[in-house]
Structures are given as structure tokens and as C-alpha cells.
Design an enzyme around this catalytic site. Structure first.
Site, mmCIF file in Angstrom:
data_model
loop_
_atom_site.group_PDB
_atom_site.id
_atom_site.type_symbol
_atom_site.label_atom_id
_atom_site.label_comp_id
_atom_site.label_asym_id
_atom_site.label_seq_id
_atom_site.Cartn_x
_atom_site.Cartn_y
_atom_site.Cartn_z
ATOM 1 N N LYS A 281 0.835 -1.250 -0.208
ATOM 2 C CA LYS A 281 -0.171 0.307 -0.085
ATOM 3 C C LYS A 281 0.392 1.396 -0.308
ATOM 4 O O LYS A 281 2.092 1.260 0.287
ATOM 5 C CB LYS A 281 -1.412 0.142 1.260
ATOM 6 C CG LYS A 281 -0.255 0.194 3.081
ATOM 7 C CD LYS A 281 0.213 1.848 3.324
ATOM 8 C CE LYS A 281 1.151 1.639 4.249
ATOM 9 N NZ LYS A 281 1.642 2.971 4.694
ATOM 10 N N ASP B 263 -2.705 -1.285 10.666
ATOM 11 C CA ASP B 263 -2.427 -1.409 9.228
ATOM 12 C C ASP B 263 -3.180 -2.387 8.806
ATOM 13 O O ASP B 263 -2.806 -2.564 7.238
ATOM 14 C CB ASP B 263 -0.611 -1.258 8.894
ATOM 15 C CG ASP B 263 -0.671 0.551 8.588
ATOM 16 O OD1 ASP B 263 -2.039 1.314 9.373
ATOM 17 O OD2 ASP B 263 -0.008 1.148 8.493
HETATM 18 O O1 C5P Z 1 0.107 -0.797 15.314
HETATM 19 P P1 C5P Z 1 1.187 -0.463 14.936
HETATM 20 O O2 C5P Z 1 1.521 -1.746 15.813
HETATM 21 O O3 C5P Z 1 1.552 -0.934 13.584
HETATM 22 O O4 C5P Z 1 1.447 1.233 15.586
HETATM 23 C C1 C5P Z 1 3.143 1.007 15.981
HETATM 24 C C2 C5P Z 1 3.120 1.788 16.773
HETATM 25 O O5 C5P Z 1 2.931 3.037 15.847
HETATM 26 C C3 C5P Z 1 2.415 2.119 18.014
HETATM 27 O O6 C5P Z 1 2.481 1.316 19.128
HETATM 28 C C4 C5P Z 1 2.603 3.498 18.122
HETATM 29 O O7 C5P Z 1 2.920 4.312 19.179
HETATM 30 C C5 C5P Z 1 2.506 4.283 16.907
HETATM 31 N N1 C5P Z 1 0.941 4.626 15.945
HETATM 32 C C6 C5P Z 1 0.657 5.122 16.503
HETATM 33 N N2 C5P Z 1 -0.434 5.948 15.989
HETATM 34 C C7 C5P Z 1 -1.375 5.409 14.711
HETATM 35 C C8 C5P Z 1 -0.630 4.237 14.454
HETATM 36 C C9 C5P Z 1 0.610 3.598 15.063
HETATM 37 O O8 C5P Z 1 0.683 6.423 17.700
HETATM 38 N N3 C5P Z 1 -2.438 5.457 14.423
#
Ligand code: C5P
Length: 295
Positions: free
Chosen positions: A15, A137
Site C-alpha cells: 500500500k 495497518d
Molecule cells: O499498530 P502498529 O504496531 O503498526 O503501530 C506501531 C506504533 O506506531 C504504535 O505502538 C504507536 O506508537 C504508533 N502509532 C500511533 N498511531 C497510529 C498508528 C501507530 O501512534 N495511528
């Protein structure tokens, strides 16, 4: 040699975020987003074969670790599939750690493919909940759409039906950063938050079946990503200077993309930046985020 019918091969796309706005911080440690995801035609492949345990082998530019999202997706489903296992061979083409959603795509594909492989009765809502627990994601990779607006953590999704097929040039600089996404979000400054109006604008353009213009493309993480990746600013300047085009960060980067007018312009732009380190790919839209069977 023909494969036994009990094996499955699926492909799952990458993506880009055509637009990504950070609206503010949330109480749960995440950030509130307004983003437009678009599925693009770089594909990882998962091959599933029968096995007593759940095992993963990875081919490509990474190794299989215990915290690999494909294994975590399998483990999330295992309580619904007592005694079942699978041997998963993951063949990586999507650049790793680039902001192109490769790990999330693999995880979404593993949820879909394993639930079919194990004949589980699991609803779309349950799969979406599991996907959201694996990463913000991941849920988009369950959608039968080529573009979607993501709000909340990026995981509350509205498909953008009518989105035209696009041609992108994607440049992946050779930079990596451990725990990249969390680090870039935590480097954000309040002045870098915005109100979601840009996302609403480009969503309107796509719903009408129109191709977005350069001014519709935006990524609110770009300033924070440039602070985190020391060479990203100069790499971006070199892309713009050599091609004379606009380049936008995807996700938390470091991949950058140019939205081309057509394949001819895309090839010209790719040639103009070929002297830069890293990888440059001309990529069409993928028809949908959700994985597809090859057999
Ligand atoms: O959900 P994912 O593991 O991909 O996200 C990694 C980190 O990115 C999260 O722990 C958070 O610190 C940050 N994040 C965020 N806001 C989002 C997506 C991710 O702060 N919408």
C-alpha cells in the site's frame, strides 16, 4: 509436477498512503489519523502446506523471527483451530520497513488464508478485530477495494469505490530504523497535526473516479520522518531536483512516491532518478487490498 490440492498459494499487495494526516494524540498511546490507503501492485506470496505445527520460512530480504506478524496472525487463529498447523513459506517482494505495509499485508493475508485452510467459521468482524490487534495497518488488507479512508488509528475503514487505476513511481531509499513507526509518531510536534480536510478532499476526488493532482498528496509524518532518518530530507530533495516532480512519503517512510500521469511519464521519471541509491519501481494500482489465490 502438480501440487497436492491441499496446498494454497496466495499473493498480497503493498500500500501507499496517498494522504496521511495526524489529527492528534489519543489516550491509548496511539494517534488519531485521517488517511487514504491505496493498494499497489508489489506482491508478497504466501504458500501454505499441511503440517502438524505452525511453522514459517521466509525467502527474501528478511528472516523469520518469532514475532513475525504472519506467525502472530496464525497464533491468533489457533484457539479456533485446535490441533491444526501449517507450513507457511513467505516470499518477500515488498520492501521491508519501507512504509509500504508489507508486514501488515502478510498478516492480513495469513488471517484470510489460514482461516480458509483450516475451514474455520470466523466472521469478517472477528477477522477485522484480530487484524486490528496485530497492528493498526492490518485491517485494510482485508478489504475488497483498491482504496479506503482510514480514521481512528487508521483502522476504521471506508472503502473508496470508484477510485481509478493509478501509475506510481516508488523510490525506496536504503535507510532503516528499528521500531521506526513508534519512533516517528513520538517525534511529532503539535504544529504538525492537521484537521482531516486534505483527506476529505482527496477522498472526494477518488470517489468521483478522478486522478488526484500533486497538491492532493500529503503526509503529516514527513517532518518527523526527516528528523528520524538523517538522510531522508536530502534524498527527497535529490528526487525532486533530478525528476522535476513532486514526491510524497508513504506511511512512516522512508519510501517516497510520485503519482505519474501515465506509464510513459512514470518510466521517464524512474530513469531520471536511477542514479540514486536504493530501489525505484514503476507500479500500477492493485485491484484490491485483500489477498488473491493463485491456485
Ligand atoms: O499498530 P502498529 O504496531 O503498526 O503501530 C506501531 C506504533 O506506531 C504504535 O505502538 C504507536 O506508537 C504508533 N502509532 C500511533 N498511531 C497510529 C498508528 C501507530 O501512534 N495511528
Amino acid at each position: 509436477m502438480s501440487l497436492p490440492v491441499s496446498t494454497r498459494t496466495i499473493t498480497t499487495p503493498a500500500k501507499v498512503n496517498l494522504c496521511l494526516e495526524v489529527l492528534g494524540r489519543r489516550d491509548d498511546g496511539y494517534h488519531e489519523l485521517a488517511t487514504v490507503f491505496h493498494a499497489v501492485g508489489i506482491y508478497d506470496t504466501l504458500h501454505l502446506a499441511p503440517e502438524d505445527q505452525l511453522v514459517l520460512a521466509v525467502e527474501g530480504e528478511m528472516t523469520a523471527s518469532e514475532d513475525n506478524l504472519v506467525l502472530r496472525a496464525g497464533r491468533a487463529l489457533q484457539p479456533l483451530a485446535p490441533g491444526k498447523g501449517a507450513r507457511i513459506a513467505l516470499s518477500k517482494t515488498i520492501p521491508v520497513g519501507a512504509g509500504l505495509g508489507g508486514g501488515s499485508s502478510d498478516a492480513g493475508a495469513a488471517l484470510v488464508a489460514l482461516s480458509e485452510f483450516w475451514n474455520l467459521r470466523v466472521s469478517e468482524d472477528e477477522l477485522t478485530t484480530m487484524a486490528g490487534a496485530l497492528g493498526a495497518d492490518v485491517p485494510v488488507f482485508l478489504l475488497d477495494a483498491t482504496a479506503a479512508v482510514g480514521t481512528a488509528r487508521g483502522d476504521v475503514l471506508t472503502p473508496l469505490h470508484g477510485t481509478p487505476s493509478l501509475t506510481l513511481v516508488i523510490a525506496v531509499p536504503p535507510f532503516s530504523l528499528p521500531a521506526k513507526t513508534g519512533r516517528i509518531f513520538s517525534a511529532l510536534r503539535p504544529g504538525e497535526f492537521s484537521d482531516g480536510a486534505r483527506t476529505a478532499d482527496i477522498a472526494r476526488v477518488l470517489r468521483r473516479g478522478k486522478t488526484p493532482q500533486a497538491h492532493h498528496l500529503w503526509n503529516g509524518l514527513f517532518p518527523a520522518a526527516k528528523r528520524a532518518f538523517a538522510d531522508l530530507g536530502s534524498y527527497h530533495s535529490a528526487l525532486c531536483r533530478l525528476s522535476g516532480r513532486v514526491w510524497t512519503l508513504s506511511g512512516a517512510g522512508p519510501a517516497l512516491f510520485h503519482l505519474a500521469a501515465d506509464e510513459e511519464e512514470a518510466a521517464l521519471v524512474a530513469r531520471s532518478v536511477a542514479s540514486l541509491p536504493g530501489t525505484c519501481l514503476v507500479v500500477p494500482s492493485a485491484p484490491r487490498f485483500r489477498c488473491q489465490h493463485l491456485d
